[in-house]
Write an enzyme that holds these catalytic residues in place. Structure first.
Site, PDB file in Angstrom:
ATOM      1  N   HIS A   2       0.812  -1.226   0.000  1.00  0.00           N
ATOM      2  CA  HIS A   2       0.000   0.000   0.000  1.00  0.00           C
ATOM      3  C   HIS A   2       0.844   1.275   0.000  1.00  0.00           C
ATOM      4  CE1 HIS A   2      -2.121  -3.263   2.211  1.00  0.00           C
ATOM      5  NE2 HIS A   2      -3.053  -2.971   1.330  1.00  0.00           N
ATOM      6  N   CYS A  11       3.388  -1.192  -4.334  1.00  0.00           N
ATOM      7  CA  CYS A  11       2.998  -1.478  -5.716  1.00  0.00           C
ATOM      8  C   CYS A  11       3.533  -0.366  -6.620  1.00  0.00           C
ATOM      9  CB  CYS A  11       1.480  -1.549  -5.823  1.00  0.00           C
ATOM     10  SG  CYS A  11       0.899  -1.657  -7.530  1.00  0.00           S
ATOM     11  N   HIS A  67      -6.988   4.860   5.306  1.00  0.00           N
ATOM     12  CA  HIS A  67      -6.507   3.709   4.525  1.00  0.00           C
ATOM     13  C   HIS A  67      -4.989   3.832   4.382  1.00  0.00           C
ATOM     14  CE1 HIS A  67      -5.739   1.022   1.115  1.00  0.00           C
ATOM     15  NE2 HIS A  67      -6.868   0.420   1.446  1.00  0.00           N
ATOM     16  N   GLU A  80      -2.922   3.227   2.074  1.00  0.00           N
ATOM     17  CA  GLU A  80      -2.445   3.840   0.822  1.00  0.00           C
ATOM     18  C   GLU A  80      -2.587   5.357   0.866  1.00  0.00           C
ATOM     19  OE1 GLU A  80      -3.400   4.216  -3.889  1.00  0.00           O
ATOM     20  OE2 GLU A  80      -3.973   2.314  -2.956  1.00  0.00           O
ATOM     21  N   THR A 120      -5.504   4.245  -5.593  1.00  0.00           N
ATOM     22  CA  THR A 120      -5.556   3.391  -6.790  1.00  0.00           C
ATOM     23  C   THR A 120      -6.704   2.383  -6.768  1.00  0.00           C
ATOM     24  OG1 THR A 120      -4.061   1.757  -5.817  1.00  0.00           O
ATOM     25  CG2 THR A 120      -3.044   3.520  -7.127  1.00  0.00           C
TER      26      THR A 120
END
Length: 316
Positions: free
Chosen positions: A79, A101, A129, A131, A170
């Site tokens: 993340h 990623c 979150h 990310e 994303t």
């Protein structure tokens, strides 16, 4: 007793994406290279089955770098992490491997580029979150503002209407994000967007397959974890695309069979961090109860592969 007939629509693409595949491989290769234990900051991907499997091999999952010893390798989750995390690892002379990623890293680079050009960033994402925390943590506090809904756009307080850019998490719903982008562009006509959409190919592809499948199904199950953003979005997309009953299940034991009484068709898909073994487990559970006819709903083919970091490809 004869089993009732059931048409099982299977979405394609579904399950693991290239970023998740790479992140899991990174943990496995790190354990192979340095031996156990290897520490992982945050769940490497949001899936209990995957995390438990890696824990059995020697991974130790922690929430903060402060919980890791100096003398063992640490891996940062798919993340992404705020810039302060690798800086702290460097200060402690730790061996660390970044499993972020590459499509999330692309958003980080984009945010930095906009900031270097003197723009303030608005991030479309979910508060809390990992990310979102990682992307917002690429820049000093206040340089990235978060919006979660079109309503948030009306109240966001920016430094300069004419010097703005936006990035997105994303794993969002493509349709929801389009509404927020439209609200941003209406309020801030000069706002700059990404060269290429930030929502990753895997999220988009899985949502498109669900949109194609949902109108055919009496019910739909998404195999995925309750803390997986992209899995939860698939449930919402299915319901919005016309499926009367759309539910998230972690594995076959979670299926609510009473809610599915009388159905003639079921759609099955999986979030990007759900392994195929759990999808097959769910399919087998239906085959045990119904006379199943399987129909593949394929809307795209994926052949994306991301290399693991060089440090893992070199001998210890």
């Amino acid at each position: 007793m004869t089993k009732p007939p059931l048409t099982l629509y299977l979405a394609a693409p579904r399950g693991f994406c290239a970023g998740v595949d790479r992140a899991i491989k990174i943990v496995e290769m790190a354990i192979e290279k340095w031996g156990a234990p290897v520490y992982v900051r945050h769940e490497i991907v949001h899936n209990k089955f995957v995390v438990d499997g890696l824990r059995d091999k020697g991974a130790v999952f922690v929430e903060e770098l402060s919980e890791c010893p100096d003398d063992r390798p640490v891996i940062f989750s798919a993340h992404g992490v705020p810039k302060s995390v690798p800086s702290a690892a460097q200060a402690r002379n730790m061996i660390y491997v970044d499993a972020t990623c590459p499509l999330v890293s692309k958003v980080h680079i984009e945010a930095q580029r906009h900031a270097d050009a003197g723009l303030q960033i608005i991030m479309i994402g979910h508060a809390g979150h990992p990310e979102t925390i990682g992307t917002m943590g690429q820049l000093p506090e206040g340089d990235v503002l978060l919006v979660e809904t079109p309503e948030d756009v009306a109240t966001v307080a920016v430094r300069d209407d004419a010097r703005l850019a936006y990035v997105t998490q994303t794993t969002l719903s493509v349709d929801d994000t389009a509404d927020i982008v439209a609200a941003l562009q209406a309020r801030f006509p000069a706002i700059i967007g990404p060269h290429k959409e930030d929502i990753c190919y895997a999220t988009t592809n899985r949502q498109e397959a669900v949109k194609a499948m949902a109108p055919k199904c009496d019910a739909m199950l998404v195999v995925g974890a309750p803390n997986s953003s992209n899995s939860k979005r698939l449930v919402e997309v299915g319901a919005r695309a016309g499926c009367a009953y759309a539910q998230l299940v972690q594995r076959a034991d979670d299926i609510d069979w009473r809610a599915l009484e009388g159905i003639g068709s079921i759609g099955i898909t999986a979030g990007a961090s759900a392994p195929e073994v759990l999808i097959n487990e769910v399919i087998d559970a239906f085959k045990a109860r119904y006379d199943v006819t399987t129909d593949l709903v394929e809307t795209a083919q994926e052949n994306v592969e991301f290399k693991v970091p060089r440090v893992l490809r070199q001998p210890a």
